[in-house]
Design a protein around this motif. Structure first.
Motif, PDB file in Angstrom:
ATOM      1  N   ALA A   1       0.828  -1.211   0.000  1.00 57.91           N
ATOM      2  CA  ALA A   1       0.000   0.000   0.000  1.00 57.91           C
ATOM      3  C   ALA A   1       0.861   1.259   0.000  1.00 57.91           C
ATOM      4  CB  ALA A   1      -0.926   0.001   1.215  1.00 57.91           C
ATOM      5  N   GLU A   2       1.935   1.245   0.782  1.00 59.87           N
ATOM      6  CA  GLU A   2       2.828   2.402   0.894  1.00 59.87           C
ATOM      7  C   GLU A   2       4.264   1.906   0.959  1.00 59.87           C
ATOM      8  OE1 GLU A   2       1.816   5.068   4.144  1.00 59.87           O
ATOM      9  OE2 GLU A   2      -0.295   4.491   3.980  1.00 59.87           O
ATOM     10  N   SER A   3       5.194   2.697   0.367  1.00 57.22           N
ATOM     11  CA  SER A   3       6.606   2.302   0.405  1.00 57.22           C
ATOM     12  C   SER A   3       7.535   3.516   0.421  1.00 57.22           C
ATOM     13  CB  SER A   3       6.941   1.394  -0.783  1.00 57.22           C
ATOM     14  OG  SER A   3       6.651   2.023  -2.016  1.00 57.22           O
ATOM     15  N   PRO A   4       7.293   4.492   1.303  1.00 57.13           N
ATOM     16  CA  PRO A   4       8.177   5.659   1.326  1.00 57.13           C
ATOM     17  C   PRO A   4       9.599   5.276   1.746  1.00 57.13           C
ATOM     18  CG  PRO A   4       6.783   5.653   3.267  1.00 57.13           C
ATOM     19  CD  PRO A   4       6.296   4.542   2.376  1.00 57.13           C
ATOM     20  N   ALA A   5      10.571   5.958   1.152  1.00 65.96           N
ATOM     21  CA  ALA A   5      11.978   5.738   1.475  1.00 65.96           C
ATOM     22  C   ALA A   5      12.563   7.046   2.003  1.00 65.96           C
ATOM     23  CB  ALA A   5      12.747   5.255   0.257  1.00 65.96           C
ATOM     24  N   SER A   6      13.307   6.961   3.086  1.00 66.88           N
ATOM     25  CA  SER A   6      13.802   8.150   3.780  1.00 66.88           C
ATOM     26  C   SER A   6      14.786   8.986   2.970  1.00 66.88           C
ATOM     27  CB  SER A   6      14.441   7.750   5.112  1.00 66.88           C
ATOM     28  OG  SER A   6      15.599   6.952   4.889  1.00 66.88           O
ATOM     29  N   GLN A   7      15.600   8.327   2.115  1.00 65.10           N
ATOM     30  CA  GLN A   7      16.633   9.045   1.363  1.00 65.10           C
ATOM     31  C   GLN A   7      16.675   8.608  -0.093  1.00 65.10           C
ATOM     32  OE1 GLN A   7      20.470   8.780   3.427  1.00 65.10           O
ATOM     33  NE2 GLN A   7      19.342   8.236   5.273  1.00 65.10           N
TER      34      GLN A   7
ATOM     35  N   SER B   1      19.208   4.415   2.886  1.00 62.46           N
ATOM     36  CA  SER B   1      17.809   4.840   2.864  1.00 62.46           C
ATOM     37  C   SER B   1      16.931   3.744   3.466  1.00 62.46           C
ATOM     38  CB  SER B   1      17.378   5.124   1.417  1.00 62.46           C
ATOM     39  OG  SER B   1      16.042   5.557   1.368  1.00 62.46           O
ATOM     40  N   VAL B   2      15.964   4.146   4.275  1.00 59.83           N
ATOM     41  CA  VAL B   2      15.072   3.205   4.946  1.00 59.83           C
ATOM     42  C   VAL B   2      13.702   3.264   4.289  1.00 59.83           C
ATOM     43  CG1 VAL B   2      13.967   2.588   7.125  1.00 59.83           C
ATOM     44  CG2 VAL B   2      16.339   3.403   7.108  1.00 59.83           C
ATOM     45  N   ARG B   3      13.208   2.104   3.866  1.00 54.97           N
ATOM     46  CA  ARG B   3      11.892   1.989   3.232  1.00 54.97           C
ATOM     47  C   ARG B   3      10.939   1.383   4.253  1.00 54.97           C
ATOM     48  NH1 ARG B   3      11.737  -1.225  -2.392  1.00 54.97           N
ATOM     49  NH2 ARG B   3      12.277  -3.018  -1.114  1.00 54.97           N
ATOM     50  N   SER B   4       9.820   2.064   4.487  1.00 54.88           N
ATOM     51  CA  SER B   4       8.802   1.593   5.432  1.00 54.88           C
ATOM     52  C   SER B   4       7.611   1.078   4.636  1.00 54.88           C
ATOM     53  CB  SER B   4       8.365   2.727   6.348  1.00 54.88           C
ATOM     54  OG  SER B   4       9.476   3.235   7.065  1.00 54.88           O
TER      55      SER B   4
ATOM     56  N   THR C   1      10.275  -3.073   7.465  1.00 52.75           N
ATOM     57  CA  THR C   1      11.254  -1.991   7.325  1.00 52.75           C
ATOM     58  C   THR C   1      12.478  -2.559   6.636  1.00 52.75           C
ATOM     59  OG1 THR C   1      10.449  -0.946   9.344  1.00 52.75           O
ATOM     60  CG2 THR C   1      12.624  -0.280   8.578  1.00 52.75           C
ATOM     61  N   GLU C   2      12.901  -1.889   5.553  1.00 52.08           N
ATOM     62  CA  GLU C   2      14.039  -2.358   4.767  1.00 52.08           C
ATOM     63  C   GLU C   2      15.019  -1.218   4.544  1.00 52.08           C
ATOM     64  OE1 GLU C   2      11.543  -5.646   2.186  1.00 52.08           O
ATOM     65  OE2 GLU C   2      11.827  -3.648   1.327  1.00 52.08           O
ATOM     66  N   THR C   3      16.289  -1.560   4.459  1.00 53.04           N
ATOM     67  CA  THR C   3      17.349  -0.572   4.245  1.00 53.04           C
ATOM     68  C   THR C   3      18.135  -0.942   2.996  1.00 53.04           C
ATOM     69  OG1 THR C   3      17.536  -0.263   6.626  1.00 53.04           O
ATOM     70  CG2 THR C   3      19.375   0.526   5.285  1.00 53.04           C
ATOM     71  N   ILE C   4      18.333   0.036   2.121  1.00 55.76           N
ATOM     72  CA  ILE C   4      19.088  -0.227   0.890  1.00 55.76           C
ATOM     73  C   ILE C   4      20.579  -0.307   1.235  1.00 55.76           C
ATOM     74  CG2 ILE C   4      19.388   2.179   0.146  1.00 55.76           C
ATOM     75  CD1 ILE C   4      18.643   1.154  -2.707  1.00 55.76           C
TER      76      ILE C   4
END
Length: 181
Positions: A63-69, A75-78, A88-91
């Motif tokens: 539904a949502e996948s914003p990434a912090s950077q 960058s952290v994807r929620s 929660t995933e981190t590239i």
């Protein structure tokens, strides 16, 4: 002679303990690789998936996948799932020219896995698939329960089935979207 008896006794003791050591090793790392061939140019397919925050645009469960950077390493994807649940995933690596990126999921969340890492890549098809695109999604992880007797919902089979389902549904939808005329 006494030395031979001691050696034999030591060997017998070690052989008796060997089955116990095998039971104590815990879970083994599992791996899943799925791929799809898409009748579209690689650059067009990469454009759909290259942004770390674009998972919501092509995966049917997200539904949502914003990434912090954005696509920057770290960058952290929620992720918020349509059916409920979060991840929660981190590239960890991003290669725009090579059309691939790798990420790591934080333990816990909606999947029955731990220590999950994944890479998604886009390549040009070869041979009979020339002019098409191959998207490969691969991951490695441990089951959700670290002990020797996990409940069925947290065992190796559940972990592999969950990741396989995520990859297959995502790649099938990506193919559908990318091949729409």
């Amino acid at each position: 002679m006494n030395t031979r008896r001691k050696l034999a006794a030591t060997l017998l003791a070690l052989l008796a303990l060997a089955p116990l050591a095998a039971l104590a090793h815990g879970p083994t790392r599992q791996k899943v690789t799925e791929s799809v061939t898409i009748d579209a140019p690689p650059a067009a397919v990469w454009a759909r998936i290259k942004n770390f925050d674009s998972l919501k645009d092509w995966h049917p469960a997200i539904a949502e996948s914003p990434a912090s950077q954005g696509n920057a390493v770290g960058s952290v994807r929620s992720l918020k799932l349509k059916g409920g649940g979060e991840l929660t995933e981190t590239i960890e690596r991003y290669d725009d020219a090579g059309m691939k990126y790798s990420y790591r999921a934080k333990d816990g969340g909606a999947l029955p896995v731990t220590n999950y890492t994944s890479t998604i890549s886009v390549t040009a098809g070869e041979g009979a698939d020339a002019g098409k695109t191959v998207v490969e999604w691969r991951g490695a992880f441990y089951r959700g329960h670290p002990g020797n007797e996990p409940p069925p919902e947290l065992n190796d089979d559940a972990a592999v089935a969950a990741i396989t389902g995520v990859y297959q549904s995502g790649l099938a939808n990506l193919k559908k979207l990318a091949e729409q005329k």
